[in-house]
Design a protein around this motif. Structure first.
Motif, mmCIF file in Angstrom:
data_model
loop_
_atom_site.group_PDB
_atom_site.id
_atom_site.type_symbol
_atom_site.label_atom_id
_atom_site.label_comp_id
_atom_site.label_asym_id
_atom_site.label_seq_id
_atom_site.Cartn_x
_atom_site.Cartn_y
_atom_site.Cartn_z
ATOM 1 N N UNK A 48 0.822 -1.209 0.000
ATOM 2 C CA UNK A 48 0.000 0.000 0.000
ATOM 3 C C UNK A 48 0.854 1.257 0.000
ATOM 4 N N UNK A 49 1.948 1.250 0.744
ATOM 5 C CA UNK A 49 2.841 2.411 0.752
ATOM 6 C C UNK A 49 3.443 2.622 -0.634
ATOM 7 N N UNK A 50 3.838 1.536 -1.278
ATOM 8 C CA UNK A 50 4.433 1.659 -2.613
ATOM 9 C C UNK A 50 3.402 2.142 -3.634
ATOM 10 N N UNK A 51 2.192 1.607 -3.583
ATOM 11 C CA UNK A 51 1.168 1.988 -4.552
ATOM 12 C C UNK A 51 0.627 3.395 -4.328
ATOM 13 N N UNK A 54 2.463 8.422 -1.735
ATOM 14 C CA UNK A 54 2.263 9.629 -0.931
ATOM 15 C C UNK A 54 3.586 10.101 -0.327
ATOM 16 N N UNK A 55 3.651 11.378 0.013
ATOM 17 C CA UNK A 55 4.840 11.849 0.737
ATOM 18 C C UNK A 55 4.940 11.166 2.098
ATOM 19 N N UNK A 56 6.128 11.147 2.653
ATOM 20 C CA UNK A 56 6.390 10.446 3.916
ATOM 21 C C UNK A 56 5.446 10.916 5.032
ATOM 22 N N UNK A 57 5.111 12.183 5.043
ATOM 23 C CA UNK A 57 4.269 12.722 6.116
ATOM 24 C C UNK A 57 2.845 12.179 6.073
ATOM 25 N N UNK A 58 2.383 11.759 4.915
ATOM 26 C CA UNK A 58 1.007 11.284 4.774
ATOM 27 C C UNK A 58 0.887 9.761 4.808
ATOM 28 N N UNK A 59 1.966 9.072 5.100
ATOM 29 C CA UNK A 59 1.954 7.612 5.124
ATOM 30 C C UNK A 59 1.675 7.040 6.510
ATOM 31 N N UNK A 60 1.462 7.876 7.493
ATOM 32 C CA UNK A 60 1.341 7.385 8.868
ATOM 33 C C UNK A 60 0.139 6.476 9.065
ATOM 34 N N UNK A 61 -0.934 6.668 8.300
ATOM 35 C CA UNK A 61 -2.114 5.828 8.466
ATOM 36 C C UNK A 61 -1.832 4.389 8.087
#
Length: 85
Positions: A48-51, A54-61
């Motif tokens: 999901x992170x790869x697909x 998003x920028x690093x700041x928006x990946x926390x979810x």
């Protein structure tokens, strides 16, 4: 290049998932099934992170999947130890 590393890590998690599923099919011990599920969640998080891209700041979810996986492992270990005592 970063997507390739996310894919490699996800593949490693899926290999671990299959490894634990193999032991679960032999023993039917729920601890192995929970470990397999946790590693599947780890792989899903990486994909999901790869697909998402998003920028690093928006990946926390996405890290909530990792938290859920660790909570599953902790609960399974505690449940296994409670049965033995």
């Amino acid at each position: 290049m970063l997507d390739f590393s996310f894919g490699a890590v996800a593949m490693g998690h899926l290999v671990a998932c299959v490894f634990f599923l193999k032991f679960w099919s032999r023993t039917r011990d729920e601890l192995f099934a929970v470990f397999a599920a946790a590693f599947a969640l780890f792989a899903l998080e990486q994909v999901l992170i790869a697909w998402a891209g998003l920028p690093k700041e928006e990946q926390t979810w996405f890290y909530l999947l990792r938290l859920l996986a660790f909570l599953l492992i902790i609960a399974a270990v505690l449940r296994k130890n409670r049965r033995w005592s």
